[in-house]
Scaffold this active site. Sequence first.
Site, PDB file in Angstrom:
ATOM      1  N   ASP A 162       2.746  72.707  39.167  1.00 23.97           N
ATOM      2  CA  ASP A 162       2.463  71.307  38.873  1.00 23.97           C
ATOM      3  C   ASP A 162       3.076  70.780  37.592  1.00 23.97           C
ATOM      4  OD1 ASP A 162       0.843  72.267  40.853  1.00 23.97           O
ATOM      5  OD2 ASP A 162      -1.002  71.401  40.079  1.00 23.97           O
ATOM      6  N   GLU A 392      -6.841  83.011  36.337  1.00 23.68           N
ATOM      7  CA  GLU A 392      -5.871  82.143  37.016  1.00 23.68           C
ATOM      8  C   GLU A 392      -4.441  82.495  36.610  1.00 23.68           C
ATOM      9  OE1 GLU A 392      -6.594  77.979  36.361  1.00 23.68           O
ATOM     10  OE2 GLU A 392      -5.156  77.344  37.901  1.00 23.68           O
TER      11      GLU A 392
HETATM   12  C1  GLC Z   1      -3.006  74.374  40.633  1.00 23.36           C
HETATM   13  C2  GLC Z   1      -1.713  75.144  40.787  1.00 23.36           C
HETATM   14  C3  GLC Z   1      -1.374  75.267  42.256  1.00 23.36           C
HETATM   15  C4  GLC Z   1      -2.543  75.900  42.990  1.00 23.36           C
HETATM   16  C5  GLC Z   1      -3.867  75.174  42.707  1.00 23.36           C
HETATM   17  C6  GLC Z   1      -5.067  75.932  43.224  1.00 23.36           C
HETATM   18  O1  GLC Z   1      -2.902  73.079  41.091  1.00 23.36           O
HETATM   19  O2  GLC Z   1      -0.675  74.533  40.090  1.00 23.36           O
HETATM   20  O3  GLC Z   1      -0.225  76.031  42.452  1.00 23.36           O
HETATM   21  O4  GLC Z   1      -2.316  75.926  44.358  1.00 23.36           O
HETATM   22  O5  GLC Z   1      -4.022  75.041  41.322  1.00 23.36           O
HETATM   23  O6  GLC Z   1      -5.094  77.235  42.737  1.00 23.36           O
END
Ligand code: GLC
Length: 432
Positions: A162, A392
């Site tokens: 993102d 994460e």
């Molecule tokens: C964030 C990350 C994306 C992922 C999401 C859920 O938006 O950038 O890649 O899929 O989190 O983990």
Amino acid sequence: MHPAELDAAARAVLSANDRGGYTVPTEGLYPFQWNWDSAFVAMGFATFDADRALRELERLVEGQWDDGMIPHIVFHAPADSYFPGPEVWGTRHRIPTSGISQPPVMGMALRFVAARAPAAMRPRIATLAHAAARSHAWWRAARDPEGIGLVAVLHPWETGSDNSPAWDAALARVPQDTTTPVRRRDTGHVDAAMRPRDEDYRRYIHLLDTYRAAGWQPAAMWRAAPFRIAEVQVSAILCRAAQDLSSVFDELGEPGAAAAQRALATHLAHGLDAAWRPALSRFVSRDLVAGEDIAAPTQAGFLPLLALDLDAPRRKAVLAEMRRWSAGCVLGLPTTPPYHPAFDAKRYWRGPVWAVVDWLLAEGLRRNGEAEAAQALIAPLLAAIARAGFDEYFDPLTGEGLGGRRFSWTAAAWLVLSRDGAAERAETPAAA
Ligand code: GLC
């Protein structure tokens, strides 16, 4: 912790995040089903429960649109801890979903699960394989209308990365005004210093408003898009997914469907091949609005290893460049190299190490005959997970765990990658 205890802890993360056949990425911060997260999670489940692995993908496909798109979020059940929720997206699918997609890892997951599933599950695998094929066709038609061999993203969220510096220049041209009031929820769960800036958030929502106004119709969205990037990470994953899906169709005895996937993979392989930049020792995405290469260094530039068999000079150049990025890091390939001004060891996609990215890169290195380099990437990652937990993402300079805790895809990465390592060790003759 002993590896067996870590396995149990990883499974416990997946079951704690299970909301009934689908898995949320983590409690609170991400309370719905995310597309590429679920594909990785399915591979994690497949290490001990093929039925549950297929269920994960079946629930994802409940969100598939009639035009073939598999959305990036499926809102199976309401939750108010996330913005933008279904009311902001305003899409019209049977189940509320977002209106954009995410890296199509599903075809890779399907091959992985199929290799571990009993024969009785073949009909379910066939149904999922055709769903994946429809989504591949959607990418090809909706996102590569000019046939350049790279698929384009219309929103940074479609890349899965993102907040990557790769989008800075293109995003700076996106206005900050929105018709939707921006009510961020993420910074209530995680330190704001690890998350995107407010002005970028307004741009994300500006894009969403634009596409909602275009009725979520691919051709209208394409025309209206102020952000349009022919992107190597998504294209590489799609190319590999098409290769894997062709094997699944071969196994299922569907040669016509297999050939269609091989043709798609060949088309994308040409596009990826043309995105190689010798002076940078990596592949680059292209900003289709500005008509320029995106030079900012990010992990995406190495993802084509996943789908291509590089010749020796390119392979050597890539390896040397990856080593240069990792100098001074205790783990991983940083998502942005420490020498670059955009590097931030803790901020979302601007430096941190993501288990799933290293998983894909290791797979790409192995494919290209670089098993040792793959292991050099994975061993410190597993050590960091063992030490810090299923976080994460991780600080590449210290190994500290960051972002959301008890993350599903990090648990899945542990389950899959710790087994790969075990298999390699078991094959080492020194053990005899
Ligand atoms: C964030 C990350 C994306 C992922 C999401 C859920 O938006 O950038 O890649 O899929 O989190 O983990």
